[in-house]
Design a protein around this motif. Structure first.
Motif, mmCIF file in Angstrom:
data_model
loop_
_atom_site.group_PDB
_atom_site.id
_atom_site.type_symbol
_atom_site.label_atom_id
_atom_site.label_comp_id
_atom_site.label_asym_id
_atom_site.label_seq_id
_atom_site.Cartn_x
_atom_site.Cartn_y
_atom_site.Cartn_z
ATOM 1 N N SER A 27 0.820 -1.220 0.000
ATOM 2 C CA SER A 27 0.000 0.000 0.000
ATOM 3 C C SER A 27 0.844 1.257 0.000
ATOM 4 O O SER A 27 0.424 2.289 -0.515
ATOM 5 C CB SER A 27 -0.925 -0.004 1.226
ATOM 6 N N ASP A 28 2.035 1.199 0.568
ATOM 7 C CA ASP A 28 2.949 2.344 0.598
ATOM 8 C C ASP A 28 4.310 1.920 0.064
ATOM 9 O O ASP A 28 4.728 0.764 0.242
ATOM 10 C CB ASP A 28 3.114 2.877 2.033
ATOM 11 N N ASP A 29 5.013 2.871 -0.546
ATOM 12 C CA ASP A 29 6.319 2.551 -1.111
ATOM 13 C C ASP A 29 7.283 2.026 -0.053
ATOM 14 O O ASP A 29 8.030 1.075 -0.290
ATOM 15 C CB ASP A 29 6.915 3.799 -1.776
ATOM 16 N N TRP A 30 7.263 2.656 1.129
ATOM 17 C CA TRP A 30 8.233 2.249 2.146
ATOM 18 C C TRP A 30 7.920 0.857 2.689
ATOM 19 O O TRP A 30 8.838 0.088 3.005
ATOM 20 C CB TRP A 30 8.308 3.277 3.276
ATOM 21 N N ILE A 31 6.638 0.496 2.742
ATOM 22 C CA ILE A 31 6.265 -0.838 3.196
ATOM 23 C C ILE A 31 6.670 -1.876 2.152
ATOM 24 O O ILE A 31 7.148 -2.957 2.481
ATOM 25 C CB ILE A 31 4.752 -0.901 3.495
ATOM 26 N N GLY A 32 6.484 -1.529 0.883
ATOM 27 C CA GLY A 32 6.931 -2.431 -0.177
ATOM 28 C C GLY A 32 8.438 -2.632 -0.138
ATOM 29 O O GLY A 32 8.925 -3.759 -0.292
ATOM 30 N N ALA A 33 9.182 -1.547 0.083
ATOM 31 C CA ALA A 33 10.643 -1.645 0.171
ATOM 32 C C ALA A 33 11.051 -2.469 1.387
ATOM 33 O O ALA A 33 12.016 -3.238 1.341
ATOM 34 C CB ALA A 33 11.249 -0.255 0.250
ATOM 35 N N ARG A 34 10.288 -2.325 2.468
ATOM 36 C CA ARG A 34 10.560 -3.097 3.693
ATOM 37 C C ARG A 34 10.387 -4.586 3.461
ATOM 38 O O ARG A 34 11.274 -5.391 3.767
ATOM 39 C CB ARG A 34 9.617 -2.627 4.800
ATOM 40 N N ASP A 35 9.230 -4.964 2.908
ATOM 41 C CA ASP A 35 8.944 -6.383 2.701
ATOM 42 C C ASP A 35 9.916 -7.001 1.696
ATOM 43 O O ASP A 35 10.353 -8.147 1.853
ATOM 44 C CB ASP A 35 7.502 -6.563 2.232
ATOM 45 N N ARG A 36 10.241 -6.242 0.666
ATOM 46 C CA ARG A 36 11.212 -6.726 -0.314
ATOM 47 C C ARG A 36 12.565 -6.959 0.356
ATOM 48 O O ARG A 36 13.222 -7.985 0.128
ATOM 49 C CB ARG A 36 11.355 -5.723 -1.451
ATOM 50 N N ALA A 37 12.988 -6.028 1.215
ATOM 51 C CA ALA A 37 14.284 -6.148 1.887
ATOM 52 C C ALA A 37 14.321 -7.368 2.801
ATOM 53 O O ALA A 37 15.333 -8.073 2.864
ATOM 54 C CB ALA A 37 14.578 -4.883 2.683
ATOM 55 N N VAL A 38 13.229 -7.637 3.502
ATOM 56 C CA VAL A 38 13.180 -8.801 4.394
ATOM 57 C C VAL A 38 13.347 -10.087 3.595
ATOM 58 O O VAL A 38 14.137 -10.966 3.955
ATOM 59 C CB VAL A 38 11.867 -8.828 5.201
ATOM 60 N N LEU A 75 18.786 -16.367 6.258
ATOM 61 C CA LEU A 75 18.315 -16.118 7.621
ATOM 62 C C LEU A 75 16.929 -16.715 7.850
ATOM 63 O O LEU A 75 16.112 -16.805 6.938
ATOM 64 C CB LEU A 75 18.244 -14.610 7.902
ATOM 65 N N ARG A 76 16.682 -17.133 9.077
ATOM 66 C CA ARG A 76 15.312 -17.437 9.499
ATOM 67 C C ARG A 76 14.557 -16.111 9.584
ATOM 68 O O ARG A 76 15.158 -15.044 9.765
ATOM 69 C CB ARG A 76 15.310 -18.117 10.869
ATOM 70 N N ILE A 77 13.223 -16.177 9.501
ATOM 71 C CA ILE A 77 12.445 -14.946 9.529
ATOM 72 C C ILE A 77 12.646 -14.199 10.851
ATOM 73 O O ILE A 77 12.762 -12.971 10.875
ATOM 74 C CB ILE A 77 10.946 -15.221 9.258
#
Length: 296
Positions: free
Chosen positions: A129-140, A149-151
């Protein structure tokens, strides 16, 4: 001493002494609570006197309620651990009753292909929904696939780990530490997220934040990946943890030796790592069957 007091001490031991995960602590406490309710223990001395027959009866009751082999094995491990801890509290040797658990057939991990791993990360990043959230999930996801890494390990990063260098020190299960290399795409993905994140990342706070600024929960990552998996038409086995399996399988296929892979994954024993030799062989067989004119 009440059952609640015993459970509190047991829980503190699991969390602080054994560094067990939140989910493990919750499951082990629930198993001990059921046992204490069944036998009405009032102190450490009585808890230390619990024998194998008592545990066996408790497991038989649980199996009659539909408990699977895997869950029964975990319940047995929890009860044996609790009794051993109770004995240590009375000055006895911390030895649990000797009981053999049910046989559990371990299935092979189901890795995704390198292209699928990248496509999942990109789909997650582009559908938020937001660019920063998309960047966050992609980075994880890139961090899990790129560094194995484990989650929980990925989400435990704090500002003290920044800026990311060529290696990262990770604390895994049982407090075991390991050093993993970070390839450029992993560092770039995390840096891109940090440049967009609206929340300040100080030394003591998690790197990955939720929409309201709190620590990012595993459930949010799992839901984001489930949506991406469905959009890409991938099977239900394409979970966040499958990215760690893929990391291991792809390294082994590229020539990594088992000892090195054991260190990178943070496995306590080589036996846990050897399953990936079977995964790689299974992948090779699938490739042969699909490519060879007589393979089908």
């Amino acid at each position: 001493m009440t059952s609640a007091d015993l459970l509190e001490a047991w829980g503190n031991h699991l969390r602080d002494g054994r560094r067990r995960s939140h989910h493990t602590v919750r499951a082990y406490l629930a198993a001990a609570d059921r046992l204490l309710s069944a036998v009405r223990i009032e102190g450490w001395e009585q808890a230390a006197d619990i024998d194998g027959q008592t545990i066996r009866r408790q497991l038989a009751l649980r199996r009659s309620q539909g408990l699977s082999n895997a869950s029964a094995a975990r319940e047995l491990s929890a009860l044996k651990g609790f009794v051993a801890f109770a004995r240590s509290q009375t000055g006895r040797d911390a030895v649990a009753p000797r009981l053999r658990g049910p046989r559990i057939k371990k299935g092979l991990p189901r890795p995704v292909t390198p292209d699928e791993a990248v496509n999942l990360a990109e789909m997650v990043g582009g559908s938020a929904s937001d660019d920063w959230i998309g960047a966050r999930d992609r980075a994880v996801l890139i961090l899990m696939y790129g560094a194995g890494l484990r989650i929980a390990e990925a989400l435990s990063l704090t500002g003290a780990d920044l800026p990311l260098g060529e290696t990262l020190r990770v604390t895994g299960k049982g407090g075991k530490q390991r050093v993993v290399p970070l390839i450029p795409i992993v560092r770039a993905s995390v840096e891109d997220y940090l440049s967009r994140c609206p929340w300040p990342v100080t030394k003591t706070v998690p790197v990955f934040r939720g929409a309201k600024g709190g620590p990012l929960g595993q459930g949010m990552v799992q839901k984001a990946m489930a949506r991406a998996r469905i959009a890409l038409g991938l099977p239900a086995t394409a979970t966040p943890h499958a990215l760690r399996h893929s990391f291991a399988t792809h390294l082994l296929g590229a020539g990594a030796d088992l000892r090195s892979l054991q260190e990178l994954l943070g496995h306590a024993s080589l036996g846990s790592t050897q399953i990936y030799t079977r995964v790689d062989a299974a992948t090779l067989l699938d490739t042969y069957r699909s490519a060879h004119p007589r393979g089908r």
